[in-house]
Structures are given as C-alpha cells and as structure tokens.
Design a protein around this motif. Structure first.
Motif, PDB file in Angstrom:
ATOM      1  N   LEU A 121       0.753   5.958  11.033  1.00 17.11           N
ATOM      2  CA  LEU A 121      -0.480   5.255  10.690  1.00 17.11           C
ATOM      3  C   LEU A 121      -0.822   5.527   9.233  1.00 17.11           C
ATOM      4  CD1 LEU A 121      -3.206   3.768  11.275  1.00 17.11           C
ATOM      5  CD2 LEU A 121      -4.102   6.004  11.992  1.00 17.11           C
ATOM      6  N   THR A 122      -1.057   4.453   8.479  1.00 20.26           N
ATOM      7  CA  THR A 122      -1.564   4.575   7.125  1.00 20.26           C
ATOM      8  C   THR A 122      -2.793   3.689   6.999  1.00 20.26           C
ATOM      9  OG1 THR A 122      -0.118   2.805   6.320  1.00 20.26           O
ATOM     10  CG2 THR A 122       0.692   5.070   6.116  1.00 20.26           C
ATOM     11  N   ILE A 123      -3.743   4.128   6.203  1.00 21.39           N
ATOM     12  CA  ILE A 123      -4.954   3.355   5.962  1.00 21.39           C
ATOM     13  C   ILE A 123      -5.137   3.233   4.461  1.00 21.39           C
ATOM     14  CG2 ILE A 123      -7.459   3.276   6.239  1.00 21.39           C
ATOM     15  CD1 ILE A 123      -7.127   4.796   8.872  1.00 21.39           C
ATOM     16  N   ASP A 124      -5.223   2.004   4.000  1.00 20.32           N
ATOM     17  CA  ASP A 124      -5.385   1.724   2.582  1.00 20.32           C
ATOM     18  C   ASP A 124      -6.581   0.797   2.435  1.00 20.32           C
ATOM     19  OD1 ASP A 124      -5.206   1.266  -0.099  1.00 20.32           O
ATOM     20  OD2 ASP A 124      -3.308   0.172  -0.032  1.00 20.32           O
ATOM     21  N   GLY A 125      -7.683   1.344   1.940  1.00 19.75           N
ATOM     22  CA  GLY A 125      -8.891   0.541   1.849  1.00 19.75           C
ATOM     23  C   GLY A 125      -9.366   0.154   3.235  1.00 19.75           C
ATOM     24  N   GLY A 126      -9.520  -1.132   3.456  1.00 18.29           N
ATOM     25  CA  GLY A 126     -10.006  -1.591   4.745  1.00 18.29           C
ATOM     26  C   GLY A 126      -8.929  -2.006   5.709  1.00 18.29           C
ATOM     27  N   VAL A 127      -7.659  -1.747   5.405  1.00 23.79           N
ATOM     28  CA  VAL A 127      -6.546  -2.193   6.251  1.00 23.79           C
ATOM     29  C   VAL A 127      -5.761  -1.000   6.780  1.00 23.79           C
ATOM     30  CG1 VAL A 127      -4.458  -3.594   6.379  1.00 23.79           C
ATOM     31  CG2 VAL A 127      -6.353  -4.334   4.923  1.00 23.79           C
ATOM     32  N   ALA A 128      -5.569  -0.968   8.092  1.00 26.32           N
ATOM     33  CA  ALA A 128      -4.695   0.028   8.717  1.00 26.32           C
ATOM     34  C   ALA A 128      -3.331  -0.598   8.969  1.00 26.32           C
ATOM     35  CB  ALA A 128      -5.289   0.501  10.038  1.00 26.32           C
ATOM     36  N   GLU A 129      -2.288   0.193   8.820  1.00 28.34           N
ATOM     37  CA  GLU A 129      -0.937  -0.266   9.163  1.00 28.34           C
ATOM     38  C   GLU A 129      -0.313   0.747  10.104  1.00 28.34           C
ATOM     39  OE1 GLU A 129       1.442  -2.346   6.280  1.00 28.34           O
ATOM     40  OE2 GLU A 129       3.156  -1.045   6.726  1.00 28.34           O
ATOM     41  N   ILE A 130       0.122   0.262  11.255  1.00 21.15           N
ATOM     42  CA  ILE A 130       0.763   1.111  12.255  1.00 21.15           C
ATOM     43  C   ILE A 130       2.224   0.688  12.361  1.00 21.15           C
ATOM     44  CG2 ILE A 130       0.840   1.735  14.697  1.00 21.15           C
ATOM     45  CD1 ILE A 130      -2.182   1.353  14.807  1.00 21.15           C
ATOM     46  N   ALA A 131       3.111   1.649  12.198  1.00 21.73           N
ATOM     47  CA  ALA A 131       4.538   1.384  12.272  1.00 21.73           C
ATOM     48  C   ALA A 131       5.136   2.098  13.475  1.00 21.73           C
ATOM     49  CB  ALA A 131       5.242   1.825  11.000  1.00 21.73           C
ATOM     50  N   LEU A 132       5.895   1.361  14.271  1.00 27.76           N
ATOM     51  CA  LEU A 132       6.733   1.965  15.312  1.00 27.76           C
ATOM     52  C   LEU A 132       7.962   2.509  14.602  1.00 27.76           C
ATOM     53  CD1 LEU A 132       6.524  -0.963  17.921  1.00 27.76           C
ATOM     54  CD2 LEU A 132       4.928   0.935  17.566  1.00 27.76           C
ATOM     55  N   ALA A 133       8.107   3.825  14.597  1.00 28.08           N
ATOM     56  CA  ALA A 133       9.058   4.459  13.690  1.00 28.08           C
ATOM     57  C   ALA A 133      10.144   5.232  14.425  1.00 28.08           C
ATOM     58  CB  ALA A 133       8.319   5.368  12.715  1.00 28.08           C
ATOM     59  N   ALA A 134      10.812   4.563  15.367  1.00 27.97           N
ATOM     60  CA  ALA A 134      11.975   5.153  16.028  1.00 27.97           C
ATOM     61  C   ALA A 134      13.121   4.145  15.988  1.00 27.97           C
ATOM     62  CB  ALA A 134      11.649   5.538  17.463  1.00 27.97           C
ATOM     63  N   PRO A 135      13.597   3.813  14.786  1.00 23.69           N
ATOM     64  CA  PRO A 135      14.600   2.751  14.667  1.00 23.69           C
ATOM     65  C   PRO A 135      15.910   3.062  15.369  1.00 23.69           C
ATOM     66  CG  PRO A 135      14.347   3.928  12.590  1.00 23.69           C
ATOM     67  CD  PRO A 135      13.228   4.385  13.478  1.00 23.69           C
ATOM     68  N   GLU A 136      16.196   4.363  15.568  1.00 24.94           N
ATOM     69  CA  GLU A 136      17.451   4.730  16.223  1.00 24.94           C
ATOM     70  C   GLU A 136      17.503   4.257  17.667  1.00 24.94           C
ATOM     71  OE1 GLU A 136      14.457   7.855  17.136  1.00 24.94           O
ATOM     72  OE2 GLU A 136      15.056   6.724  15.339  1.00 24.94           O
ATOM     73  N   ARG A 137      16.333   3.973  18.274  1.00 19.54           N
ATOM     74  CA  ARG A 137      16.337   3.405  19.619  1.00 19.54           C
ATOM     75  C   ARG A 137      15.570   2.082  19.679  1.00 19.54           C
ATOM     76  NH1 ARG A 137      13.172   8.300  20.470  1.00 19.54           N
ATOM     77  NH2 ARG A 137      10.999   7.856  21.011  1.00 19.54           N
ATOM     78  N   ARG A 138      15.619   1.357  18.553  1.00 16.10           N
ATOM     79  CA  ARG A 138      14.971   0.035  18.434  1.00 16.10           C
ATOM     80  C   ARG A 138      13.488   0.111  18.793  1.00 16.10           C
ATOM     81  NH1 ARG A 138      19.003  -4.018  17.722  1.00 16.10           N
ATOM     82  NH2 ARG A 138      20.808  -2.886  16.926  1.00 16.10           N
ATOM     83  N   ASN A 139      12.864   1.243  18.478  1.00 19.33           N
ATOM     84  CA  ASN A 139      11.426   1.447  18.692  1.00 19.33           C
ATOM     85  C   ASN A 139      11.008   1.307  20.153  1.00 19.33           C
ATOM     86  OD1 ASN A 139      10.944   1.841  15.871  1.00 19.33           O
ATOM     87  ND2 ASN A 139      11.121  -0.377  15.614  1.00 19.33           N
TER      88      ASN A 139
END
Length: 257
Positions: A4-22
């Motif tokens: 999870l990253t928050i920049d100003g008024g926008v949050a971005e959530i990344a599914l971060a397990a690419p080794e198992r296609r998330n």
C-alpha cells in the motif's frame, strides 16, 4: 504480498506475489482487507488496485490445499465475500488495472471495484471445470447480467477465456487499453477523480449499488436521486461548483461533506 502506498489523495494497492500470479490465500486476503481499511482511515479520495508481474490475480492460492479437508465454504463466505463487500463499499472512487489472468477471486476483486480498465491481452472467464469446481466470487452474477444465460454457460462449460478486448466489447468492464498504457491510464483516471467532488461521486456510487442490488425501477431510482441531490446542496463542493460556473473558472473541490 500486499503493498500500500498513499500519495496525496490517492491510495495504490498492489498484489505483490508475482511468483504465484498474485493468487490469494487466507493471510493475503486479510492483508488486503487491512490495506483497504488503512486507506480508508487515511481519508484518500481515490484508490487504484493492480497486480505485479505477468497477471492481475489468478484467484485462490490452492498450491497447498488438500481437497479432502478443504473448508471452501469458510474460505469463500468467511474470507472472500467480506473482503469484496468492504472493497465495494470503500468511501471513494476505486479503479483497477487488470492485465494477464483475472480469475476466480481475482475476477471478484474486479467486480468489487468501481471502474475497471483491462489490458488487451487480459484473460477472463471460468476455467474451473478442469478442477471439478465452479465459478465463484460473484462471477455468475456478473456474467449473467452482462452476457445472458446462454453465453455464461458456454463460457463455463467450455472453459474458454475472454481477452480484455472481448470483455469490454461485451460490457463486462470499462475500457480496454494496450498493455503498456494500462497502468498509467488507470492512475491518471484515479488522480482526476481525487480532485473531483467526492461526496457527489459517493452519492452516485450508492445509487448505482441500489440499482444493481435492489433492481429499482425508474421512478424509485429518480426519487432516490432527488434525495441525494438535495443532500449534496449542503456540501462545500456543491457551493464551489456553482460559484465556479457562475464566475467562469475551474472549480477547486475539497471532497469534504
């Protein structure tokens, strides 16, 4: 697993397990739910959901599941559905960027998001006949509503996957984009929404959910719109929007109620 990253008024959530296609297990689902809760506490005005690596989300992580003692009902009803309900009710516009596979629970994540942009090469559908399983996470409702019963069962029986272009042409999701433009376009849409009249957006979000879930007719929906519009009259953004129109300048919205 979940970033999870928050920049100003926008949050971005990344599914971060690419080794198992998330693919998501119970721990990842809990972590994802916590990320939405944290973004809500931060008061963000838009949210982006995306996946790392070659695909958005391949569904449930079944790599270590023993089908002889699998509590699938507990997983779906106790873990997945509450997560999707939380995502759907998030108090700001939400956007997803879907590339590669978005299957099962991954498809459910898209269903629970307000606006979904898909890559041309995305893969969507129901390949679960090969597991002796069926579509879950809201997939039946989405497909029947947009495709009709016959095309839904054809997809399920055949296991054929739709491309992103096919899915958008069928009305499943919002826009199809070239793979290399997908994330930038999704982020830009979220940034624009974060500068908009948040309370007005949330009123529309609630009205759309009512129409979807309660199958309201025209006149009941119109009556609900009237109530929502009257409530917006008391917001800062409503007054700012009118003032900007009358003064012939761009509005500056705060998102406050």
């Amino acid at each position: 697993m979940i970033d999870l990253t928050i920049d100003g008024g926008v949050a971005e959530i990344a599914l971060a397990a690419p080794e198992r296609r998330n693919a998501l297990d119970e721990a990842a689902i809990a972590e994802l739910s916590d990320a939405y809760a944290e973004a809500e506490r931060a008061g963000v005005r838009a949210l982006v959901l995306r996946g790392e690596g070659k695909g958005f989300c391949a569904g449930r992580d079944i790599s270590r599941v023993d089908p002889r003692d699998d509590d699938v009902a507990g997983f779906l009803a106790g873990r997945v559905q509450p997560l999707l309900e939380r995502m759907s009710a998030f108090p700001a516009p939400t956007f997803a960027a879907a590339h590669g596979a978005a299957l099962g629970v991954g498809l459910g994540l898209l269903i629970a998001t307000d606006v979904v942009y898909v890559a041309e090469t995305a893969k969507l559908g129901s390949p679960f006949a090969a597991l002796g399983a069926t579509l879950d996470s809201g997939g039946h409702a989405l497909f029947v509503e947009r495709l009709g019963a016959h095309r839904t069962l054809d997809l399920i029986y055949s296991g054929r996957l739709m491309t992103g272009a096919e899915a958008v042409a069928a009305g499943l999701f919002s826009q199809v984009l070239p793979d290399d433009e997908l994330l930038d376009a999704t982020r830009a849409a979220a940034a624009r929404a974060a500068e908009g009249p948040t309370q007005a957006f949330l009123a529309s979000k609630r009205l759309v959910a009512q129409l979807r879930d309660e199958r309201l007719g025209l006149w009941r929906s119109m009556a609900d719109e009237n109530v929502a519009q009257a409530a917006l009259c008391d917001t800062d953004d409503y007054r700012e929007g009118f003032a900007a129109f009358q003064q012939k300048r761009p509005p500056v919205f705060t998102g406050r109620s």
